[in-house]
Design a protein around this motif. Structure first.
Motif, PDB file in Angstrom:
ATOM      1  N   ASN A 114      72.991 -14.087  30.151  1.00  0.00           N
ATOM      2  CA  ASN A 114      73.355 -12.708  30.459  1.00  0.00           C
ATOM      3  C   ASN A 114      72.447 -11.710  29.741  1.00  0.00           C
TER       4      ASN A 114
ATOM      5  N   ILE B 257      68.247 -12.083  31.406  1.00  0.00           N
ATOM      6  CA  ILE B 257      68.058 -12.362  32.832  1.00  0.00           C
ATOM      7  C   ILE B 257      66.580 -12.192  33.188  1.00  0.00           C
TER       8      ILE B 257
ATOM      9  N   SER C 242      74.459 -14.590  36.110  1.00  0.00           N
ATOM     10  CA  SER C 242      73.188 -14.267  35.474  1.00  0.00           C
ATOM     11  C   SER C 242      72.036 -15.077  36.046  1.00  0.00           C
TER      12      SER C 242
ATOM     13  N   ARG D 198      76.868  -6.849  37.051  1.00  0.00           N
ATOM     14  CA  ARG D 198      75.418  -7.019  36.991  1.00  0.00           C
ATOM     15  C   ARG D 198      74.713  -5.999  37.893  1.00  0.00           C
TER      16      ARG D 198
END
Length: 520
Positions: A249, A252, A302, A352
């Motif tokens: 996470n 990335i 991720s 995200r």
């Protein structure tokens, strides 16, 4: 406005509470907060110099905590750094009373909560004092003898404190931690669990790309090889998965997961402990040491994206293999984990997307353009989850998990999710023999109300369905069926709490008359 405020205060505030500007005495707040902050700084510094922990330091740290609640972080960056360093020194005082340590730790956590305000260039905190404090309290050699007593909340406070501080550990901390805990890595010894838990909690994973060779690259291949080689799901494997999820996470696009993606999804599928074979055999040793779903969905979300998007291909296979378990006729202990996966994975992808497209940039390294989720990636993701979610609407555990999943999927691609739910909703509102179908479909429509009402270029025909839905929901306000009545009132409430629309004026008179008749 900011320049005028900075001239009044004498500094640029880190982050004050914007709602204070709406107060009728807002013009007096700057002078008032300046006076309170000056008293806190002066008296707290004086109490520390005199080494008067009680009542001086404790009293004025509580005053600082009150100041944060009333005014936010309305102080300069220099004062912010000094407050953090002072609280850190207070927390790590040897042999400090546990209650006092917890009070200082909670205030320090509050000061470090907004990580975008302080960069790694502004602040550096040593990791070893925290490690010694954690070791002394959680692995105490005298507590089981009754010579020490620690409250139950101290473990969570310490873990949260380490999570807040590890962002500011020095660059050399990773190598020092490996030298300290690597001798404990023995899969056949109980020290393995201790070492992996320390790695999970303390290892920093947010560093600039040019410093990755001093960060996760020192341990990634070693710990990943250890995870791949162990097949019997030991107790420490869950902690290792949590560490990998956090690494994925925070980095990335900078970690190459492609060689491990098939293995990762195979292990995730195995951790669900699904019944297999004609005898529905379940291996009992897998029941307790399963992965945390929150970290699993963080890891999966991720890894999505990239040139060929291999993680999405594996995700398609994962949902194809477990889709039948979401059928309403299925039930078991494993269904709870499957429903959590269905609920949390879309929410993680939405977070995200917000981070990539809408979040204000700060000092933390952004996600590379090559690994950001494209519109096609989002479409493939929603398509892979649509079928299991539509089956889970009528699950025996309830429809709330499916409703939350549909809410997040509709935020991404309403044109793919809303029409099939409407196809199930309209017949359910006409039938009288299947009340469970009505409550389940309306619960999901309530979750997607925002996407339905907003319309937009993705699903412009959405608002046209509002009037038919509301008119069909009116007969459902039946006090004899409480669950159906509450769901129908919820969908009416969601429609009327939306932004004003001329569409709702048409039914306002009918609705008012109907509700007055029901009340009578």
């Amino acid at each position: 406005m900011k320049k005028i405020q900075a001239e009044t205060l004498g500094f640029v505030p880190q982050k004050d509470i914007v709602y204070n500007k709406l107060l009728p005495y807002a013009d007096k707040l700057d002078n008032e907060s300046n006076d309170i902050l000056a008293r806190i700084k002066g008296n707290l510094g004086r109490a520390v110099q005199l080494r008067e922990l009680w009542p001086g330091v404790l009293f004025w740290t509580r005053k600082l905590s009150t100041y944060l609640r009333l005014y936010g972080r309305k102080f300069s960056k220099e004062d912010h750094v000094l407050f953090v360093k002072l609280l850190y020194e207070l927390v790590t005082i040897p042999n400090l009373e546990i209650s006092m340590m917890q009070s200082f730790a909670r205030l320090l956590i509050n000061l470090l909560k907004k990580k975008e305000l302080l960069s790694q260039d502004d602040l550096e905190l040593p990791w070893r004092p925290l490690y010694e404090l954690y070791e002394k309290i959680l692995y105490s050699k005298t507590e089981h003898l009754g010579l020490n007593w620690f409250p139950n909340s101290v473990e969570n406070v310490l873990k949260t404190l380490v999570k807040s501080c590890r962002l500011y550990f020095p660059v050399s901390a990773t190598q020092e931690m490996l030298d300290e805990w690597r001798p404990l890595l023995c899969p056949f010894d109980v020290t393995m669990q201790k070492a992996i838990s320390y790695f999970e909690l303390f290892l920093p994973t947010i560093l600039p790309p040019e410093l990755h060779h001093k960060g996760f690259k020192l341990w990634f291949d070693e710990l990943m090889g250890l995870w791949v080689s162990v097949q019997n799901l030991p107790s420490w494997e869950g902690s290792l998965v949590n560490l990998f999820a956090r690494l994925a996470n925070n980095n990335i696009g900078y970690v190459n997961w492609d060689p491990y993606i098939p293995k990762i999804f195979t292990r995730v599928l195995r951790s669900f402990n699904l019944p297999v074979g004609t005898s529905q055999m379940v291996v009992p040793r897998y029941m307790t040491n399963s992965y945390d779903i929150g970290h699993v969905v963080l890891w999966i979300s991720s890894m999505l994206g990239g040139a060929e998007n291999p993680a999405q291909k594996q995700l398609n296979g994962l949902f194809s293999s477990i889709a039948s378990f979401y059928h309403p006729s299925n039930n078991g202990r494993w269904l709870v984990k499957l429903m959590k996966l269905l609920q949390r994975l879309p929410a993680s992808v939405v977070r995200r997307l917000h981070r990539e497209r809408y979040k204000k940039p700060c000092w933390i390294t952004p996600i590379p353009t090559s690994h950001r989720l494209t519109d096609d990636d989002v479409t493939h993701f929603v398509e892979s989850m649509k079928q299991p979610v539509l089956m889970a609407m009528f699950s025996k555990t309830g429809s709330m998990d499916a409703a939350q999943a549909l809410q997040n999927l509709a935020l991404m691609r309403p044109e793919l999710v809303i029409p099939p739910v409407l196809e199930k909703t309209y017949p359910a509102m006409e039938t009288l023999t299947e009340p469970h179908q009505l409550t389940a479909t309306l619960s999901c429509m309530i979750g997607m109300a925002r996407s339905l009402l907003s319309g937009g270029h993705h699903y412009p025909e959405g608002p046209a369905h509002v009037l038919p839905l509301l008119m069909r929901a009116l007969p459902g306000v039946d006090p004899n069926d409480f669950s159906k009545c509450m769901v129908c009132l919820d969908i009416l409430d969601n429609a009327y709490m939306a932004p004003p629309c001329n569409l709702y004026i048409k039914i306002s008179g009918r609705l008012s008359a109907f509700l007055l008749h029901m009340a009578a």
